[in-house]
Design a protein around this motif. Structure first.
Motif, PDB file in Angstrom:
ATOM      1  N   ARG A  76       0.859  -1.184   0.000  1.00 48.39           N
ATOM      2  CA  ARG A  76       0.000   0.000   0.000  1.00 48.39           C
ATOM      3  C   ARG A  76       0.897   1.236   0.000  1.00 48.39           C
ATOM      4  O   ARG A  76       1.823   1.343   0.788  1.00 48.39           O
ATOM      5  CB  ARG A  76      -0.902  -0.002   1.229  1.00 48.39           C
ATOM      6  N   LEU A  77       0.607   2.145  -0.921  1.00 48.66           N
ATOM      7  CA  LEU A  77       1.414   3.357  -1.095  1.00 48.66           C
ATOM      8  C   LEU A  77       0.525   4.584  -1.063  1.00 48.66           C
ATOM      9  O   LEU A  77      -0.662   4.514  -1.369  1.00 48.66           O
ATOM     10  CB  LEU A  77       2.128   3.329  -2.450  1.00 48.66           C
ATOM     11  N   GLU A  78       1.137   5.700  -0.790  1.00 46.87           N
ATOM     12  CA  GLU A  78       0.460   6.978  -0.986  1.00 46.87           C
ATOM     13  C   GLU A  78       0.232   7.127  -2.491  1.00 46.87           C
ATOM     14  O   GLU A  78       1.079   6.704  -3.293  1.00 46.87           O
ATOM     15  CB  GLU A  78       1.327   8.135  -0.480  1.00 46.87           C
ATOM     16  N   PRO A  79      -0.885   7.704  -2.900  1.00 45.78           N
ATOM     17  CA  PRO A  79      -1.153   7.838  -4.344  1.00 45.78           C
ATOM     18  C   PRO A  79      -0.027   8.530  -5.115  1.00 45.78           C
ATOM     19  O   PRO A  79       0.286   8.139  -6.247  1.00 45.78           O
ATOM     20  CB  PRO A  79      -2.447   8.653  -4.387  1.00 45.78           C
ATOM     21  N   SER A  80       0.612   9.510  -4.519  1.00 44.04           N
ATOM     22  CA  SER A  80       1.684  10.214  -5.235  1.00 44.04           C
ATOM     23  C   SER A  80       2.892   9.298  -5.470  1.00 44.04           C
ATOM     24  O   SER A  80       3.523   9.366  -6.534  1.00 44.04           O
ATOM     25  CB  SER A  80       2.108  11.466  -4.466  1.00 44.04           C
ATOM     26  N   LEU A  81       3.204   8.438  -4.522  1.00 44.44           N
ATOM     27  CA  LEU A  81       4.310   7.498  -4.702  1.00 44.44           C
ATOM     28  C   LEU A  81       3.936   6.435  -5.742  1.00 44.44           C
ATOM     29  O   LEU A  81       4.761   6.041  -6.567  1.00 44.44           O
ATOM     30  CB  LEU A  81       4.690   6.842  -3.374  1.00 44.44           C
ATOM     31  N   HIS A  82       2.688   5.997  -5.721  1.00 43.47           N
ATOM     32  CA  HIS A  82       2.198   5.044  -6.716  1.00 43.47           C
ATOM     33  C   HIS A  82       2.348   5.636  -8.118  1.00 43.47           C
ATOM     34  O   HIS A  82       2.865   4.990  -9.038  1.00 43.47           O
ATOM     35  CB  HIS A  82       0.741   4.695  -6.412  1.00 43.47           C
ATOM     36  N   ARG A  83       1.911   6.867  -8.273  1.00 41.68           N
ATOM     37  CA  ARG A  83       2.015   7.561  -9.571  1.00 41.68           C
ATOM     38  C   ARG A  83       3.482   7.653  -9.999  1.00 41.68           C
ATOM     39  O   ARG A  83       3.822   7.401 -11.157  1.00 41.68           O
ATOM     40  CB  ARG A  83       1.393   8.953  -9.474  1.00 41.68           C
TER      41      ARG A  83
END
Length: 109
Positions: A76-83
């Motif tokens: 599970r990642l923060e959306p910004s790190l995922h992006r």
């Protein structure tokens, strides 16, 4: 610490100078499997015996022995790190899966 491997299981081994004894623990299981020996030969045999004992214990209980990790896990990642990870994978010309695997390989080598 030293690493030993047998039948897909991986163990960490330490030497206890005071006791004159090597002791180890299988690390790629949730179950606890330990072993010990006074020489490298004893240690290798003890690891083999402990794995066999673990498998026999599971059979007695009617359970499948846990296999070393499957190779799949959820992160599970923060959306910004995922992006950012997806963008890095695309820049590298590989899937996110391959990019994560390569990144982890570099980080754990």
């Amino acid at each position: 610490m030293t690493t030993m491997r047998q039948d897909g299981y991986e163990a960490l081994v330490e030497y206890d100078e005071e006791a004159g004894l090597f002791h180890g623990e299988v690390i790629n299981l949730r179950d606890v499997v330990t072993f010990q020996g006074r020489s490298v030969e004893e240690l290798k045999q003890a690891l083999s015996d402990s794995i066999a004992d673990y498998r026999a214990f599971c059979a007695e209980r009617g359970e499948e022995p846990e296999k070393p990790f499957s190779g799949q896990f959820l992160v599970r990642l923060e959306p910004s790190l995922h992006r950012a990870a997806v963008a890095a994978a695309r820049r590298s010309g590989v899937s996110l899966n391959k990019w994560v695997a390569k990144t982890l390989e570099r980080a754990t080598a």
